[in-house]
Design a protein around this motif. Structure first.
Motif, PDB file in Angstrom:
ATOM      1  N   PRO A 173       0.895  -1.298   0.011  1.00 25.82           N
ATOM      2  CA  PRO A 173       0.014  -0.093   0.056  1.00 25.82           C
ATOM      3  C   PRO A 173       0.645   1.442   0.001  1.00 25.82           C
ATOM      4  CG  PRO A 173      -0.165  -1.070   2.067  1.00 25.82           C
ATOM      5  CD  PRO A 173       0.527  -1.990   1.185  1.00 25.82           C
ATOM      6  N   PHE A 213       1.914   1.829  -3.492  1.00 24.05           N
ATOM      7  CA  PHE A 213       0.404   2.339  -4.292  1.00 24.05           C
ATOM      8  C   PHE A 213       0.142   3.888  -3.777  1.00 24.05           C
ATOM      9  CE2 PHE A 213      -3.926   2.950  -4.462  1.00 24.05           C
ATOM     10  CZ  PHE A 213      -4.155   2.577  -5.826  1.00 24.05           C
ATOM     11  N   GLU A 214       0.369   4.105  -2.880  1.00 26.41           N
ATOM     12  CA  GLU A 214       0.359   5.451  -2.386  1.00 26.41           C
ATOM     13  C   GLU A 214       1.215   6.481  -2.853  1.00 26.41           C
ATOM     14  OE1 GLU A 214       0.543   5.917   2.083  1.00 26.41           O
ATOM     15  OE2 GLU A 214      -0.458   8.148   1.813  1.00 26.41           O
ATOM     16  N   TYR A 224       0.006   7.000  -6.479  1.00 28.73           N
ATOM     17  CA  TYR A 224      -0.945   8.075  -6.761  1.00 28.73           C
ATOM     18  C   TYR A 224      -0.552   9.467  -6.317  1.00 28.73           C
ATOM     19  CZ  TYR A 224      -5.146  10.741  -5.720  1.00 28.73           C
ATOM     20  OH  TYR A 224      -6.226  11.753  -5.810  1.00 28.73           O
ATOM     21  N   ASP A 225       0.550   9.674  -5.388  1.00 30.37           N
ATOM     22  CA  ASP A 225       1.075  10.893  -5.055  1.00 30.37           C
ATOM     23  C   ASP A 225       1.727  11.674  -6.547  1.00 30.37           C
ATOM     24  OD1 ASP A 225       0.113  10.923  -2.633  1.00 30.37           O
ATOM     25  OD2 ASP A 225       1.873  10.320  -1.612  1.00 30.37           O
ATOM     26  N   GLY A 268      -1.431  11.068  -9.605  1.00 34.77           N
ATOM     27  CA  GLY A 268      -2.812  11.378  -9.112  1.00 34.77           C
ATOM     28  C   GLY A 268      -3.229  12.649  -9.921  1.00 34.77           C
ATOM     29  N   GLY A 269      -2.421  13.748  -9.738  1.00 38.05           N
ATOM     30  CA  GLY A 269      -2.849  14.920 -10.064  1.00 38.05           C
ATOM     31  C   GLY A 269      -3.035  15.201 -11.604  1.00 38.05           C
ATOM     32  N   TYR A 288      -6.132  13.097 -12.309  1.00 40.36           N
ATOM     33  CA  TYR A 288      -7.319  14.125 -12.198  1.00 40.36           C
ATOM     34  C   TYR A 288      -7.686  15.017 -13.228  1.00 40.36           C
ATOM     35  CZ  TYR A 288     -10.631  17.058  -9.652  1.00 40.36           C
ATOM     36  OH  TYR A 288     -11.595  17.598  -9.473  1.00 40.36           O
ATOM     37  N   PHE A 300      -7.457   3.951 -10.438  1.00 44.09           N
ATOM     38  CA  PHE A 300      -6.226   3.336  -9.317  1.00 44.09           C
ATOM     39  C   PHE A 300      -6.712   2.146  -8.964  1.00 44.09           C
ATOM     40  CE2 PHE A 300      -4.664   7.865 -10.320  1.00 44.09           C
ATOM     41  CZ  PHE A 300      -3.222   7.413 -10.240  1.00 44.09           C
TER      42      PHE A 300
END
Lengths: 186, 229
Positions: free
Chosen positions: A9, A12-13, A16-17, A20-21, A24, A45
């Protein structure tokens, strides 16, 4: 990505960090609103997490692959909506320039620079080429749908896509030093 | 015009994801045997890969990440439970003991009583109830007791403070000096929770606050506990 595949995890975080921007932003651009974009990002994700991340390093960067997943999910979401037309302009410089540069990290600054160059390359294109590229990539339309929409032969649509992408590729190579065995058209 | 030249229009549409499924498969069949077209597509790829950079950057609301990580942790928690159930089933033990406690519904549990063998007594003549002792003050007036019957434990808790979305309470069974992970639970009000695992030979039961989904080893000193041996 190996750690993500192993269901770590924390890895995975980090994924995303880092992306993710951009995910989005791309989803927002395609689906046209914050709530739908949030749903798309979460679905995308989670599919990466739950699928065990079928990432193939030989086929591109993690960022490109991740955004490819997001783009496909966004197009699916767009198709579930009715009568949504994609926004096709690339003129977002005013928004970008309004953000204080001192708040940017190095990587963000590089991304902003890349973004400026890409938009610059797209602006160099004749309108008819940028239009078909935008409809295909951000609108999720097939070349036959675009031909019908614009009332033009299918061959013309495909030819404009090729000419437009080749021009963007050459302009990016000039401006960003992309090294891909040869900057010239192969 | 060569065959490769004829395919270039198709490859641009392919790179943009603008082909039908049948057309896409046709292009992929051609690519599998054509180095020249593969090289052209590889050359073209950066132009498509960088298209997302042209969109206006936006910052996703923090709730997106929170919701995403909650799903991830829930997946991990479910996988751990499945694995534990599988092992328990294979061992023929405890298959029927574990009663998952749904976050939000219950209240919980725990017990721990460092009150070494402080016997309180219960309505069932075959059960023993131990008062759980507070080891660190994390909430006012919290109380807990552990009811043990045939090596199965049930924790009863009162006024245990609620935790944030990223934390769960977790019970631990101490055996031979080692802490074995047991049930995780959330607390919304007073209630009870089944202790996962046999208490046969256990030296004590302890409670900690852990990241959502629980941990394999305690990440903090227990705030409540009871000695059983």
């Amino acid at each position: 990505m190996v750690l993500v595949e192993r269901k770590d995890p924390a890895a995975f975080e980090i994924l995303y960090d880092r992306h993710g921007g951009a995910a989005y932003s791309l989803a927002y651009r395609i689906v046209g609103g914050p709530e739908a974009a949030e749903d798309v990002v979460q679905e995308s994700f989670l599919s990466i997490w739950r699928s065990g991340a079928r990432f193939d390093a030989a086929r591109g960067s993690v960022r490109s692959w991740t955004l490819g997943v997001v783009r496909n999910r966004s197009i699916d979401a767009l198709r579930r909506q009715s009568g949504k037309a994609p926004k096709l302009d690339f003129d977002d410089d005013a928004t970008l320039e309004a953000q204080p540069s001192e708040e940017l990290t190095d990587s963000e600054a590089i991304r902003r620079d890349t973004a400026r160059r890409v938009r610059g390359a797209l602006r160099e294109l004749p309108d008819e080429q940028s239009e078909v590229i935008g409809l295909a990539y951000f609108g999720g339309f097939s070349h036959s749908e675009i031909a019908e929409m614009l009332s033009m032969p299918l061959g013309t649509v495909k030819g404009r896509m090729r000419l437009g992408l080749e021009k963007v590729r050459l302009l990016l190579a000039e401006g960003m030093g992309i090294n891909n065995s040869s900057e010239a058209l192969p | 015009m060569s065959d490769h030249q004829a395919y270039r229009d198709e490859l641009a549409a392919y790179a943009l994801g603008a082909l039908s499924t049948a057309e896409k498969l046709d292009v992929e069949r051609h690519l599998a045997g054509c180095k020249e077209c593969s090289e052209y597509l590889h050359w073209l790829d950066p132009a498509v890969d960088l298209l997302p950079a042209a969109v206006e950057p936006r910052t996703p609301p923090p709730g997106v990440k929170r919701a995403l990580m909650a799903e991830v942790n829930a997946d991990l928690k479910a996988e751990r439970r499945t694995e534990r159930d599988r092992k328990r089933s294979e061992a023929g033990l405890w298959g029927s003991i574990w009663k998952p406690v749904t976050a939000g519904v219950l209240s919980i549990v725990l017990v721990v009583g460092l009150a070494v063998g402080y016997f309180v007594g219960g309505s069932d003549p075959d059960s023993e109830t131990f008062q759980v002792e507070s080891l660190a003050q994390i909430g006012a007036e919290m109380e807990a007791s552990l009811e043990v019957q045939e090596h199965e434990g049930t924790l009863h808790v009162v006024k245990l403070p609620g935790l944030g979305p990223d934390q769960d309470y977790q019970a631990w069974i101490q055996r031979d000096g080692e802490m074995e992970p047991s049930s995780t639970f959330d607390v919304r009000e007073d209630g009870e929770v089944a202790i996962e695992g046999s208490l046969d030979g256990a030296d004590g039961v302890y409670l900690t606050r852990e990241p959502e989904g629980g941990s394999e080893a305690p990440t903090e000193d227990p705030f409540m506990g009871v000695e059983l041996s």
